[in-house]
Motif scaffolding. Structure first.
Motif, PDB file in Angstrom:
ATOM      1  N   TYR A   4       0.836  -1.208   0.000  1.00 45.46           N
ATOM      2  CA  TYR A   4       0.000   0.000   0.000  1.00 45.46           C
ATOM      3  C   TYR A   4       0.867   1.252   0.000  1.00 45.46           C
ATOM      4  CZ  TYR A   4      -3.674  -3.310   1.053  1.00 45.46           C
ATOM      5  OH  TYR A   4      -4.537  -4.379   0.990  1.00 45.46           O
ATOM      6  N   VAL A   5       2.003   1.192   0.716  1.00 49.56           N
ATOM      7  CA  VAL A   5       2.956   2.308   0.702  1.00 49.56           C
ATOM      8  C   VAL A   5       3.475   2.494  -0.724  1.00 49.56           C
ATOM      9  CG1 VAL A   5       5.169   3.161   1.607  1.00 49.56           C
ATOM     10  CG2 VAL A   5       3.612   1.911   3.115  1.00 49.56           C
TER      11      VAL A   5
ATOM     12  N   ILE B  43       7.011  13.976  -0.413  1.00 46.87           N
ATOM     13  CA  ILE B  43       6.252  12.876   0.211  1.00 46.87           C
ATOM     14  C   ILE B  43       6.401  11.602  -0.625  1.00 46.87           C
ATOM     15  CG2 ILE B  43       3.936  12.073   0.871  1.00 46.87           C
ATOM     16  CD1 ILE B  43       3.228  15.086   1.340  1.00 46.87           C
ATOM     17  N   THR B  44       6.345  11.749  -1.956  1.00 44.96           N
ATOM     18  CA  THR B  44       6.486  10.593  -2.856  1.00 44.96           C
ATOM     19  C   THR B  44       7.807   9.862  -2.628  1.00 44.96           C
ATOM     20  OG1 THR B  44       5.169  11.669  -4.572  1.00 44.96           O
ATOM     21  CG2 THR B  44       6.607   9.884  -5.290  1.00 44.96           C
ATOM     22  N   VAL B  45       8.934  10.604  -2.657  1.00 46.54           N
ATOM     23  CA  VAL B  45      10.230   9.925  -2.515  1.00 46.54           C
ATOM     24  C   VAL B  45      10.426   9.407  -1.086  1.00 46.54           C
ATOM     25  CG1 VAL B  45      11.442  10.872  -4.525  1.00 46.54           C
ATOM     26  CG2 VAL B  45      11.415  12.191  -2.395  1.00 46.54           C
ATOM     27  N   SER B  46       9.798  10.079  -0.098  1.00 50.58           N
ATOM     28  CA  SER B  46       9.857   9.566   1.278  1.00 50.58           C
ATOM     29  C   SER B  46       9.123   8.230   1.382  1.00 50.58           C
ATOM     30  CB  SER B  46       9.230  10.575   2.252  1.00 50.58           C
ATOM     31  OG  SER B  46       9.875  11.819   2.149  1.00 50.58           O
ATOM     32  N   LEU B  47       7.956   8.154   0.707  1.00 52.60           N
ATOM     33  CA  LEU B  47       7.197   6.891   0.705  1.00 52.60           C
ATOM     34  C   LEU B  47       7.980   5.788  -0.005  1.00 52.60           C
ATOM     35  CD1 LEU B  47       3.563   8.151  -0.021  1.00 52.60           C
ATOM     36  CD2 LEU B  47       4.370   7.058   2.081  1.00 52.60           C
ATOM     37  N   TRP B  48       8.667   6.137  -1.121  1.00 52.26           N
ATOM     38  CA  TRP B  48       9.494   5.131  -1.806  1.00 52.26           C
ATOM     39  C   TRP B  48      10.620   4.653  -0.893  1.00 52.26           C
ATOM     40  CZ3 TRP B  48       7.511   2.390  -5.213  1.00 52.26           C
ATOM     41  CH2 TRP B  48       6.777   2.885  -6.295  1.00 52.26           C
ATOM     42  N   LEU B  49      11.190   5.581  -0.123  1.00 59.32           N
ATOM     43  CA  LEU B  49      12.255   5.202   0.811  1.00 59.32           C
ATOM     44  C   LEU B  49      11.712   4.253   1.892  1.00 59.32           C
ATOM     45  CD1 LEU B  49      15.115   5.483   1.958  1.00 59.32           C
ATOM     46  CD2 LEU B  49      14.433   7.631   3.018  1.00 59.32           C
ATOM     47  N   ILE B  50      10.534   4.601   2.438  1.00 63.80           N
ATOM     48  CA  ILE B  50       9.903   3.740   3.455  1.00 63.80           C
ATOM     49  C   ILE B  50       9.593   2.363   2.851  1.00 63.80           C
ATOM     50  CG2 ILE B  50       7.795   3.436   4.850  1.00 63.80           C
ATOM     51  CD1 ILE B  50       7.769   6.588   5.063  1.00 63.80           C
ATOM     52  N   TYR B  51       9.067   2.378   1.619  1.00 63.49           N
ATOM     53  CA  TYR B  51       8.763   1.123   0.916  1.00 63.49           C
ATOM     54  C   TYR B  51      10.030   0.282   0.743  1.00 63.49           C
ATOM     55  CZ  TYR B  51       7.320  -1.893  -2.991  1.00 63.49           C
ATOM     56  OH  TYR B  51       7.052  -2.959  -3.801  1.00 63.49           O
ATOM     57  N   GLY B  52      11.127   0.936   0.321  1.00 64.42           N
ATOM     58  CA  GLY B  52      12.405   0.235   0.151  1.00 64.42           C
ATOM     59  C   GLY B  52      12.892  -0.376   1.459  1.00 64.42           C
ATOM     60  N   LEU B  53      12.739   0.388   2.564  1.00 58.16           N
ATOM     61  CA  LEU B  53      13.143  -0.110   3.884  1.00 58.16           C
ATOM     62  C   LEU B  53      12.276  -1.293   4.305  1.00 58.16           C
ATOM     63  CD1 LEU B  53      13.738   3.336   5.637  1.00 58.16           C
ATOM     64  CD2 LEU B  53      15.504   1.628   5.136  1.00 58.16           C
ATOM     65  N   MET B  54      10.955  -1.189   4.031  1.00 60.17           N
ATOM     66  CA  MET B  54      10.029  -2.253   4.439  1.00 60.17           C
ATOM     67  C   MET B  54      10.334  -3.569   3.722  1.00 60.17           C
ATOM     68  SD  MET B  54       6.434  -0.161   4.613  1.00 60.17           S
ATOM     69  CE  MET B  54       5.353  -1.106   5.687  1.00 60.17           C
ATOM     70  N   ILE B  55      10.701  -3.476   2.433  1.00 59.01           N
ATOM     71  CA  ILE B  55      10.980  -4.713   1.688  1.00 59.01           C
ATOM     72  C   ILE B  55      12.493  -4.964   1.582  1.00 59.01           C
ATOM     73  CG2 ILE B  55       8.803  -4.533   0.372  1.00 59.01           C
ATOM     74  CD1 ILE B  55      10.512  -3.762  -2.093  1.00 59.01           C
ATOM     75  N   ILE B  60      16.368   0.691  -4.172  1.00 61.88           N
ATOM     76  CA  ILE B  60      15.295   1.654  -3.881  1.00 61.88           C
ATOM     77  C   ILE B  60      15.699   2.537  -2.705  1.00 61.88           C
ATOM     78  CG2 ILE B  60      12.894   1.897  -3.090  1.00 61.88           C
ATOM     79  CD1 ILE B  60      12.157  -0.551  -4.676  1.00 61.88           C
ATOM     80  N   ILE B  61      16.281   1.937  -1.668  1.00 62.80           N
ATOM     81  CA  ILE B  61      16.689   2.708  -0.480  1.00 62.80           C
ATOM     82  C   ILE B  61      17.722   3.773  -0.865  1.00 62.80           C
ATOM     83  CG2 ILE B  61      17.901   2.596   1.753  1.00 62.80           C
ATOM     84  CD1 ILE B  61      16.672  -0.292   2.027  1.00 62.80           C
ATOM     85  N   LEU B  62      18.802   3.360  -1.554  1.00 61.81           N
ATOM     86  CA  LEU B  62      19.891   4.289  -1.876  1.00 61.81           C
ATOM     87  C   LEU B  62      19.424   5.399  -2.814  1.00 61.81           C
ATOM     88  CD1 LEU B  62      22.853   1.772  -2.232  1.00 61.81           C
ATOM     89  CD2 LEU B  62      22.297   3.259  -0.297  1.00 61.81           C
ATOM     90  N   ALA B  63      18.676   5.026  -3.873  1.00 64.25           N
ATOM     91  CA  ALA B  63      18.198   6.033  -4.827  1.00 64.25           C
ATOM     92  C   ALA B  63      17.354   7.078  -4.119  1.00 64.25           C
ATOM     93  CB  ALA B  63      17.396   5.360  -5.946  1.00 64.25           C
ATOM     94  N   ASN B  64      16.492   6.621  -3.194  1.00 64.42           N
ATOM     95  CA  ASN B  64      15.564   7.559  -2.586  1.00 64.42           C
ATOM     96  C   ASN B  64      16.165   8.340  -1.423  1.00 64.42           C
ATOM     97  OD1 ASN B  64      12.890   7.490  -4.062  1.00 64.42           O
ATOM     98  ND2 ASN B  64      13.438   5.345  -3.948  1.00 64.42           N
ATOM     99  N   ILE B  65      17.256   7.857  -0.827  1.00 61.12           N
ATOM    100  CA  ILE B  65      17.974   8.675   0.160  1.00 61.12           C
ATOM    101  C   ILE B  65      18.512   9.929  -0.542  1.00 61.12           C
ATOM    102  CG2 ILE B  65      20.134   8.830   1.494  1.00 61.12           C
ATOM    103  CD1 ILE B  65      19.594   6.026   2.537  1.00 61.12           C
TER     104      ILE B  65
END
Lengths: 82, 82
Positions: A4-5, B43-55, B60-65
């Motif tokens: 969902y995120v 907010i979009t890139v923060s959500l992608w970062l959270i998504y990358g961390l969750m999975i 995804i984590i590095l690009a969005n940091i």
């Protein structure tokens, strides 16, 4: 939960540049926009669109059609009203 | 072939807002930047970062940091020099 995120990020990423596109065409003011940043981002979303078409992934295709359209409007305004 | 297009898109997407961040802090001019568009994209890139961390997906984590850092710099300049 993570999915969902991801969907929310994809949805926001699709629509977020629409207000910027409307603002530059309404005000004709593009002075503080970085041409290189906006051009690079237009290339980025175009590449995502091509990637989506190559692997036939409809969420990627649809999201990036919206982004490419908004970014073309922004870069066109930047080039016209510089 | 498609995978290289995807990597190039990911790489460009990671770095493309850096020139905009430098420009707004150098010129202190943010007038033509849409606050709502830039805030939504932060907010979009923060959500992608959270998504990358969750999975736990490192690309995804590095690009969005990188993107989150650039977008915080842009939104902070917009709020400071409005």
């Amino acid at each position: 939960m993570a999915i969902y995120v991801g969907y929310l990020a994809a949805l926001l990423g699709m629509i977020c540049w629409i207000p910027q596109a409307f603002q530059v065409w309404r005000t004709r003011d593009t002075k503080s926009l970085s041409l290189s940043a906006n051009l690079l981002f237009l290339i980025t979303v175009s590449l995502w669109l091509i990637y989506g078409l190559m692997i036939t992934d409809w969420p990627i295709i649809l999201a990036n059609i919206v982004s490419v359209t908004a970014m073309i409007a922004i870069v066109a305004a930047k080039l016209k009203y510089k």
